[in-house]
Design a protein around this motif. Structure first.
Motif, mmCIF file in Angstrom:
data_model
loop_
_atom_site.group_PDB
_atom_site.id
_atom_site.type_symbol
_atom_site.label_atom_id
_atom_site.label_comp_id
_atom_site.label_asym_id
_atom_site.label_seq_id
_atom_site.Cartn_x
_atom_site.Cartn_y
_atom_site.Cartn_z
ATOM 1 N N MET A 1 30.316 36.367 51.737
ATOM 2 C CA MET A 1 30.055 35.668 50.493
ATOM 3 C C MET A 1 30.140 36.664 49.337
ATOM 4 O O MET A 1 29.555 37.727 49.387
ATOM 5 N N THR A 2 30.872 36.296 48.318
ATOM 6 C CA THR A 2 30.988 37.131 47.124
ATOM 7 C C THR A 2 29.848 36.778 46.180
ATOM 8 O O THR A 2 29.715 35.644 45.751
ATOM 9 N N THR A 3 29.029 37.775 45.866
ATOM 10 C CA THR A 3 27.884 37.540 44.993
ATOM 11 C C THR A 3 28.294 37.606 43.531
ATOM 12 O O THR A 3 29.367 38.119 43.196
ATOM 13 N N LEU A 4 27.407 37.123 42.672
ATOM 14 C CA LEU A 4 27.636 37.203 41.238
ATOM 15 C C LEU A 4 27.798 38.665 40.830
ATOM 16 O O LEU A 4 28.686 39.008 40.061
ATOM 17 N N GLY A 5 26.953 39.539 41.367
ATOM 18 C CA GLY A 5 27.031 40.959 41.031
ATOM 19 C C GLY A 5 28.379 41.566 41.363
ATOM 20 O O GLY A 5 28.945 42.334 40.570
ATOM 21 N N THR A 6 28.907 41.221 42.534
ATOM 22 C CA THR A 6 30.224 41.718 42.941
ATOM 23 C C THR A 6 31.305 41.218 41.998
ATOM 24 O O THR A 6 32.204 41.970 41.599
ATOM 25 N N LYS A 7 31.210 39.950 41.608
ATOM 26 C CA LYS A 7 32.192 39.387 40.675
ATOM 27 C C LYS A 7 32.122 40.091 39.324
ATOM 28 O O LYS A 7 33.157 40.400 38.726
ATOM 29 N N LEU A 8 30.892 40.342 38.847
ATOM 30 C CA LEU A 8 30.737 41.025 37.561
ATOM 31 C C LEU A 8 31.344 42.422 37.608
ATOM 32 O O LEU A 8 32.025 42.843 36.669
ATOM 33 N N ARG A 9 31.113 43.137 38.696
ATOM 34 C CA ARG A 9 31.663 44.489 38.829
ATOM 35 C C ARG A 9 33.187 44.453 38.855
ATOM 36 O O ARG A 9 33.853 45.236 38.164
ATOM 37 N N LYS A 10 33.758 43.521 39.614
ATOM 38 C CA LYS A 10 35.222 43.422 39.692
ATOM 39 C C LYS A 10 35.838 43.070 38.334
ATOM 40 O O LYS A 10 36.867 43.628 37.946
ATOM 41 N N LEU A 11 35.198 42.155 37.623
ATOM 42 C CA LEU A 11 35.710 41.784 36.298
ATOM 43 C C LEU A 11 35.648 42.973 35.339
ATOM 44 O O LEU A 11 36.587 43.229 34.591
ATOM 45 N N ARG A 12 34.524 43.687 35.380
ATOM 46 C CA ARG A 12 34.370 44.858 34.497
ATOM 47 C C ARG A 12 35.362 45.948 34.872
ATOM 48 O O ARG A 12 36.025 46.528 34.006
ATOM 49 N N ASP A 13 35.498 46.214 36.164
ATOM 50 C CA ASP A 13 36.463 47.221 36.616
ATOM 51 C C ASP A 13 37.882 46.845 36.198
ATOM 52 O O ASP A 13 38.685 47.707 35.845
ATOM 53 N N GLY A 14 38.185 45.549 36.232
ATOM 54 C CA GLY A 14 39.509 45.082 35.832
ATOM 55 C C GLY A 14 39.813 45.365 34.368
ATOM 56 O O GLY A 14 40.970 45.556 33.990
ATOM 57 N N LYS A 15 38.783 45.411 33.557
ATOM 58 C CA LYS A 15 38.965 45.726 32.136
ATOM 59 C C LYS A 15 38.818 47.221 31.867
ATOM 60 O O LYS A 15 38.960 47.661 30.721
ATOM 61 N N LYS A 16 38.491 47.973 32.938
ATOM 62 C CA LYS A 16 38.344 49.438 32.840
ATOM 63 C C LYS A 16 37.344 49.837 31.752
ATOM 64 O O LYS A 16 37.624 50.690 30.906
ATOM 65 N N ILE A 17 36.169 49.188 31.789
ATOM 66 C CA ILE A 17 35.105 49.544 30.856
ATOM 67 C C ILE A 17 33.849 49.894 31.638
ATOM 68 O O ILE A 17 33.675 49.456 32.783
#
Length: 126
Positions: A1-17
Motif C-alpha cells: 500500500m502506498t501511503t500519503l507520506g510516500t506519495k508526498l515524498r515522490k511528488l516532492r522528489d519529482g520537483k527536485k525541491i
C-alpha cells in the motif's frame, strides 16, 4: 500500500525541491512537513488542498490507497465537507441528492465522534 507520506515524498522528489522549500511554499514548518512524509501526522484539509494545487493532482489521488479506497482518516477533520463534495464531482456523482446524502452522512459521523468523545471524557472522570 502506498501511503500519503510516500506519495508526498515522490511528488516532492519529482520537483527536485527540499522539504524546507515545499514547507515554505505551503506555509508550514519543515518539521510539520517532515511528519507528513514520515506518516507521523496528516496534513489538514486546507493543507491537502494546497498540496494538490501545488503538484497539480487531485486530493482523491493523494488519499486513495492502491486499491482505490479513500482513507477513513479524512473524516477526523470536520472541515473536509467541501473536499467530499469536490471528490463526489470528480467521480461523476452528478446527482445533487447523492451529494447531499454524502454531506449529511459526514455531518452525522462528526456528531457521533463528538458524542463518543464526550462519553469517553465522562467515563474517565469516574
Amino acid at each position: 500500500m502506498t501511503t500519503l507520506g510516500t506519495k508526498l515524498r515522490k511528488l516532492r522528489d519529482g520537483k527536485k525541491i527540499s522539504q524546507s522549500e515545499i514547507a515554505n511554499i505551503l506555509g508550514v514548518s519543515q518539521s510539520a512537513y517532515n511528519k507528513w512524509e514520515a506518516d507521523q501526522a496528516r496534513p489538514s484539509s486546507d493543507n491537502l488542498l494546497k498540496i494538490s494545487d501545488f503538484h497539480g493532482v487531485e486530493i482523491k489521488d493523494l488519499l486513495e490507497d492502491n486499491a482505490g479506497i479513500v482513507s477513513n482518516n479524512i473524516f477526523k477533520d470536520s472541515s473536509i465537507s467541501h473536499h467530499i463534495f469536490n471528490y463526489a464531482q470528480t467521480v461523476n456523482m452528478q446527482s445533487p441528492e447523492l451529494v447531499d446524502t454524502i454531506l449529511k452522512n459526514q455531518k452525522d459521523i462528526s456528531k457521533l465522534i463528538e458524542l463518543q468523545s464526550k462519553l469517553i471524557e465522562t467515563l474517565l472522570k469516574k
